[in-house]
Scaffold this active site. Structure first.
Site, PDB file in Angstrom:
ATOM      1  N   HIS A  63       0.798  -1.218   0.000  1.00 13.81           N
ATOM      2  CA  HIS A  63       0.000   0.000   0.000  1.00 13.81           C
ATOM      3  C   HIS A  63       0.831   1.268   0.000  1.00 13.81           C
ATOM      4  O   HIS A  63       0.284   2.359  -0.155  1.00 13.81           O
ATOM      5  CB  HIS A  63      -0.985  -0.024   1.175  1.00 13.81           C
ATOM      6  CG  HIS A  63      -2.141  -0.934   0.921  1.00 13.81           C
ATOM      7  ND1 HIS A  63      -2.066  -2.290   1.129  1.00 13.81           N
ATOM      8  CD2 HIS A  63      -3.382  -0.709   0.426  1.00 13.81           C
ATOM      9  CE1 HIS A  63      -3.214  -2.843   0.787  1.00 13.81           C
ATOM     10  NE2 HIS A  63      -4.026  -1.920   0.362  1.00 13.81           N
ATOM     11  N   SER A  76      -0.501  -0.833  -6.142  1.00 18.90           N
ATOM     12  CA  SER A  76      -0.376  -2.035  -6.975  1.00 18.90           C
ATOM     13  C   SER A  76       0.281  -1.711  -8.301  1.00 18.90           C
ATOM     14  O   SER A  76       0.072  -0.634  -8.873  1.00 18.90           O
ATOM     15  CB  SER A  76      -1.773  -2.612  -7.240  1.00 18.90           C
ATOM     16  OG  SER A  76      -2.396  -2.953  -6.031  1.00 18.90           O
ATOM     17  N   LYS A 117     -14.640  -8.325  -7.590  1.00 20.04           N
ATOM     18  CA  LYS A 117     -13.855  -9.122  -8.549  1.00 20.04           C
ATOM     19  C   LYS A 117     -13.122 -10.249  -7.817  1.00 20.04           C
ATOM     20  O   LYS A 117     -13.049 -11.379  -8.297  1.00 20.04           O
ATOM     21  CB  LYS A 117     -12.866  -8.220  -9.278  1.00 20.04           C
ATOM     22  CG  LYS A 117     -12.295  -8.866 -10.528  1.00 20.04           C
ATOM     23  CD  LYS A 117     -11.391  -7.914 -11.294  1.00 20.04           C
ATOM     24  CE  LYS A 117     -10.783  -8.629 -12.502  1.00 20.04           C
ATOM     25  NZ  LYS A 117      -9.821  -7.801 -13.209  1.00 20.04           N
ATOM     26  N   ASP A 118     -12.571  -9.932  -6.634  1.00 27.07           N
ATOM     27  CA  ASP A 118     -11.895 -10.960  -5.843  1.00 27.07           C
ATOM     28  C   ASP A 118     -12.877 -12.021  -5.365  1.00 27.07           C
ATOM     29  O   ASP A 118     -12.555 -13.205  -5.314  1.00 27.07           O
ATOM     30  CB  ASP A 118     -11.187 -10.333  -4.633  1.00 27.07           C
ATOM     31  CG  ASP A 118      -9.843  -9.737  -5.025  1.00 27.07           C
ATOM     32  OD1 ASP A 118      -9.409  -9.958  -6.182  1.00 27.07           O
ATOM     33  OD2 ASP A 118      -9.226  -9.048  -4.194  1.00 27.07           O
ATOM     34  N   GLU A 155       6.326 -33.859  -1.939  1.00 32.33           N
ATOM     35  CA  GLU A 155       5.072 -33.479  -2.572  1.00 32.33           C
ATOM     36  C   GLU A 155       5.365 -32.678  -3.838  1.00 32.33           C
ATOM     37  O   GLU A 155       6.435 -32.088  -3.982  1.00 32.33           O
ATOM     38  CB  GLU A 155       4.231 -32.645  -1.599  1.00 32.33           C
ATOM     39  CG  GLU A 155       3.700 -33.459  -0.428  1.00 32.33           C
ATOM     40  CD  GLU A 155       2.480 -34.279  -0.791  1.00 32.33           C
ATOM     41  OE1 GLU A 155       2.670 -35.406  -1.271  1.00 32.33           O
ATOM     42  OE2 GLU A 155       1.344 -33.816  -0.598  1.00 32.33           O
TER      43      GLU A 155
END
Lengths: 287, 422
Positions: free
Chosen positions: B218, B222, B246-247, B290
């Protein structure tokens, strides 16, 4: 300066890893196990697929095979008598079944003893401990069967193939590469067919990881188990039933899982549409 | 906040003013989620940050419930997991969520990292954001490795033995580090206990670093697919409601795919050998971690020859750790002022080759340690290091970037009716 260091570090790692390439020996000639090992057979089970569920009659038959044949050597320690109610047995039947087993206990003087099984008990194994199991089986340890279907690649298909896949000892052949050098130093490579030798006390089974299994063919003849539902107890049928049963012992919650999954996915599908439409509407005025 | 046009939190009612003067928590939340001005051109690759956050929460919540039923003792650990699967109400669901949640956490974090690599999100002024991200990835790897050991299956035990054994390759201090990590000569009850303790602790450390990661986001704001700086309020939208919705849409899609695995093929990503209780006397045919460790495992196993007086094992360990640690200095290796690979024709090609290279490394790492996988992993490993340490710095200097748009709003405004062209 920093980048120069990185540059040489990068080249150093590349040189170190590529150094081995000079010593590349090429692909190894496949050994006997690689040539003879077989992939599990194709078998269809009722619980396959996204909506498949267990065939309870088959699980009961499979349990009969386990009880009549497998249980003389293999334990099933993670499964409780109570869990058998999932197979369609009543409470009274489970109680009666548990009673037929003796479970290790301690009496009121503190001496080790046995008591009749209770529905809350797990299936007791055939041997007191692993050492006793090995001693009774020529040094080999029969694996616990509770999770067998999960512990092998393509579990139930593997178990079915293994049980039905025995072949007579010393009948299999594999190719061997022979290198001969003649008097002038000229080398010739010749492939020849060799008989596969199974060690004494072992049985040849192409579905087993190293081809030599200690377990004698468990379902040697048809009709080893009495089926009460009229199904003919052929070797294939018994092998298939016990494989289905062992899938259930590995995954007792499979049906609840798939049922819930279908509902969850349906719910999420609606939510995807709603959130997508909301997103479109909110973003409509942004160019 | 670097963006001076941002509308700061304005307490309206008396009570919110009273709280704001004493504990400005609502201000913090508003400035972080509500009013945060976000570039309006973010594509769906920018969803993966919030998805990673969601999977972190899923892991912590399911993990706390699992810990209520799990027992960290070598005699009963394996059976206590089976107890969860068979006797605990919805225990199978909690465990399958946790098991597959780990895999999906890595899926979304890897995509998040590749997005950062493609769009140059690691570059000035976001270096600190990137470094914190790499720290999170390292913590995730440690947490996942220890969690896998807790089941105390065959692959748990042998994986722990192989990975902790790597530290012994480090000269002088290696054996001490190994002893400290394992708690004794070979993995045993003491190992299981400390791994359980750390596996419970590290996720909360991750939460702490995630908070720093978001804080560091922040400050500069972004990045975006064009990789150019935000010029003013016309380039941004407020995070809420535009990116919250949107998220949320992304969360639903991710949960849908996640649930296909959880409910219909929960064991697909696991190893059958781990359904066998740990047995120090029986080595599995192919010891492998894994899937999310396979590329790094591939790098480790590519070194099989001593070189320059350094033993092969030490080369492997150095290379494996370097392959991750070099990400810390990536912002200084890549000096190109252009962030987005959309405007960097050569880097763009390199990026595609690099992604293929990682997939090849993963494929080799998950395969048996035999030819042809070893020789393929040698070439793939060489390319991995040459990409980051040689090609990236050189290309940054030599490449001619495509001309950049003037601002985020420009290409859009040109097509709009609101502004006359020029």
């Amino acid at each position: 300066m920093f980048k120069l260091g990185a540059f040489f570090a990068g080249l150093g790692f590349a040189a170190a890893v590529l150094w081995g390439i000079w010593n590349y020996e090429g692909l190894a000639y496949p050994d006997a196990v690689k040539q003879l090992h077989a992939k599990p057979k194709e078998v269809v089970f009722a619980n396959d697929g996204a909506f498949g569920s267990y065939d309870l009659a088959q699980l009961q038959r499979g349990f009969a095979v386990y009880k009549g044949v497998c249980s003389s050597c293999h334990s099933m320690k993670l499964v409780s008598f109570n869990a058998m109610r999932d197979l369609g047995y009543s409470e009274a039947q489970v109680k009666a079944l548990a009673k037929t087993y003796d479970v290790a206990s301690i009496d009121d003087k503190g001496e080790p003893t046995t008591r009749k099984g209770l529905p809350s008990d797990n299936f007791p194994g055939p041997y007191a401990n692993d050492e006793a199991a090995r001693a009774a089986n020529n040094g080999a340890l029969p694996p616990d069967m509770s999770l067998l279907a999960s512990a092998r690649e393509e579990g139930p298909r593997y178990i079915y193939s293994l049980i039905t896949g025995y072949a007579a000892n010393n009948t299999a052949h594999y190719k061997q590469l022979d290198e001969t050098t003649d008097s002038s130093g000229h080398k010739t490579k010749l492939e020849k067919l060799v008989k596969y030798e199974t060690p004494d006390g072992k049985y040849y089974n192409p579905y087993f990881s190293n081809l030599n299994i200690s377990m004698p063919p468990p379902l040697a003849a048809d009709g080893l188990v009495d089926y009460t539902d009229g199904t003919k107890a052929t070797r294939e049928q018994m092998a298939k039933d016990v494989s289905a049963f062992l899938t259930w012992t590995s995954e007792p919650k499979l049906e609840a899982r798939k049922r819930m999954g279908t509902n969850v996915l349906a719910f999420l599908a609606v939510l995807i549409v709603l959130t997508y439409l909301s997103k479109r509407k909110i973003w409509a005025n942004i160019k | 906040m670097a963006m001076d046009w941002m509308v700061d939190y304005q307490p309206k009612s008396g009570i919110s003013k009273w709280i704001d003067q004493r504990l400005p928590l609502p201000r913090l939340v508003y400035n972080t989620l509500g009013g945060y001005p976000t570039p309006k051109n973010l594509n769906y690759f920018w969803n993966f940050g919030s998805l990673a956050g969601m999977f972190l929460v899923i892991q912590i919540v399911t993990g706390i419930v699992l810990a209520m039923h799990y027992s960290a003792n070598t005699l009963v650990a394996f059976n206590s997991v089976e107890h969860i699967m068979r006797d605990v109400n919805y225990g199978w669901l909690i465990r399958y969520l946790h098991m597959n949640g780990a895999s999906f956490f890595f899926v979304v974090v890897y995509i998040h990292i590749f997005r950062g690599l493609y769009y140059g999100s690691y570059k000035e002024p976001r270096e600190m954001l990137w470094i914190l991200g790499v720290v999170i990835m390292l913590l995730m790897m440690a947490t996942a490795f220890m969690g896998y050991v807790l089941k105390w299956g065959q692959m748990s035990f042998w994986g722990a033995k192989v990975i902790t054994g790597l530290f012994s390759a480090i000269p002088l201090i290696g054996t001490s580090i190994q002893t400290l990590l394992v708690g004794g000569p070979v993995p045993d009850n003491y190992t299981l206990n400390r791994f359980f303790s750390l596996h419970y602790l590290l996720p909360f450390v991750i939460v702490g670093v995630v908070i720093l990661h978001i804080w560091a986001l922040h400050i500069p704001g972004s990045n975006n697919p064009l990789g150019i700086d935000v010029k003013g309020p016309q380039d941004t939208v407020s995070f809420h409601p535009y990116y919250t919705i949107k998220d949320l849409f992304g969360v639903c899609v991710a949960l849908f795919i996640f649930c296909i695995f959880v409910f219909f093929t929960p064991d697909l990503l696991g190893d059958p050998d781990n359904s066998i209780m740990a047995n120090p006397m029986a080595t599995p045919a192919h010891i492998k971690p894994e899937w999310y460790f396979w590329p790094f495992y591939g790098i480790l196993r590519a070194f099989t020859f001593d070189f320059f007086g350094i033993p092969a094992k030490l080369w492997g360990v150095l290379a494996m750790f370097s392959s991750i640690l070099l990400l810390f200095v990536l912002p200084w290796l890549d000096n190109s002022p252009v962030r987005s690979a959309n405007f960097r024709p050569i880097y763009r090609q390199m990026f595609i080759v690099f992604v293929i290279d990682i997939l090849v490394l993963g494929w080799c790492g998950g395969s048996p340690a035999a030819e042809p996988y070893v020789i393929i992993s040698r070439f793939a490993t060489a390319y991995y290091f040459i990409h980051f340490l040689v090609l990236v710095p050189i290309v940054a200097r030599l490449e001619t970037p495509v001309s950049l748009p003037k601002s985020i709003g420009t290409p859009v405004l040109n097509y709009g009716n609101l502004q006359p062209a020029e």
